[in-house]
Motif scaffolding. Sequence first.
Motif, PDB file in Angstrom:
ATOM      1  N   THR A   6       0.728  -1.421   0.110  1.00 45.59           N
ATOM      2  CA  THR A   6      -0.028   0.126   0.038  1.00 45.59           C
ATOM      3  C   THR A   6       0.912   1.190   0.172  1.00 45.59           C
ATOM      4  OG1 THR A   6      -0.246   0.089   2.458  1.00 45.59           O
ATOM      5  CG2 THR A   6      -1.897  -1.163   1.418  1.00 45.59           C
ATOM      6  N   VAL A   7       2.216   1.088   0.257  1.00 45.73           N
ATOM      7  CA  VAL A   7       3.037   2.365   0.041  1.00 45.73           C
ATOM      8  C   VAL A   7       3.654   2.582  -1.271  1.00 45.73           C
ATOM      9  CG1 VAL A   7       4.974   3.230   1.274  1.00 45.73           C
ATOM     10  CG2 VAL A   7       3.189   2.060   2.659  1.00 45.73           C
ATOM     11  N   GLY A  92       1.529  10.959   4.423  1.00 50.14           N
ATOM     12  CA  GLY A  92       0.676   9.924   5.051  1.00 50.14           C
ATOM     13  C   GLY A  92      -0.350  10.272   5.937  1.00 50.14           C
ATOM     14  N   GLU A 139       1.937   6.685   3.035  1.00 53.50           N
ATOM     15  CA  GLU A 139       1.229   6.503   1.548  1.00 53.50           C
ATOM     16  C   GLU A 139       2.294   6.276   0.633  1.00 53.50           C
ATOM     17  OE1 GLU A 139      -1.492   9.335   1.422  1.00 53.50           O
ATOM     18  OE2 GLU A 139      -2.855   8.615   3.238  1.00 53.50           O
ATOM     19  N   LYS A 140       3.394   7.314   0.876  1.00 54.74           N
ATOM     20  CA  LYS A 140       4.358   7.450  -0.231  1.00 54.74           C
ATOM     21  C   LYS A 140       5.656   7.803   0.493  1.00 54.74           C
ATOM     22  CE  LYS A 140       5.970  10.493  -4.038  1.00 54.74           C
ATOM     23  NZ  LYS A 140       6.148   9.234  -5.016  1.00 54.74           N
TER      24      LYS A 140
END
Length: 156
Positions: A6-7, A92, A139-140
Amino acid sequence: MEPQDTVEFSGVWSPDEVEQFLTETTVPIRVSCRTPSDDLWMLSLWYEYADGEFRCATGADADIVEFLRSTADVAFEVSTNDPPYRGVRGRGTASLGPDHDKAQLKRLLNRYLGGTDSSLAESLLSPDRAEVRIRISPEKLYSWDFSERMRDFESD
């Protein structure tokens, strides 16, 4: 590291190298968020990186607690303070929870101070002080490493 699917990873390091850097480096994480009036805010927090997330702690009355209750989106950076510069930045979502037994705070005191035997630790662990756990789910993640181009600046 658990939630790799998910990242989104980019930059010079593999996900495993990112994890190694984040678990071995003991500088604070710089966290950027928005205030309830939509102004930008940035602060530094001690962290540990485990199971694909950043885990921090702060006093329950800290401004950041109010800010994250209003808006959970954050940006962050963990980077070295001395040449050659390298690090990880990203974005995030933060979540808050109680740290009643101060387990998170104790882990951070051990990580950054080597234990809880100091006046700072005693003050932070005071029974009268309410503590909040902050978890940041990335998230990134973007990594960079200027070691090659700064090799003349490496410290011994």
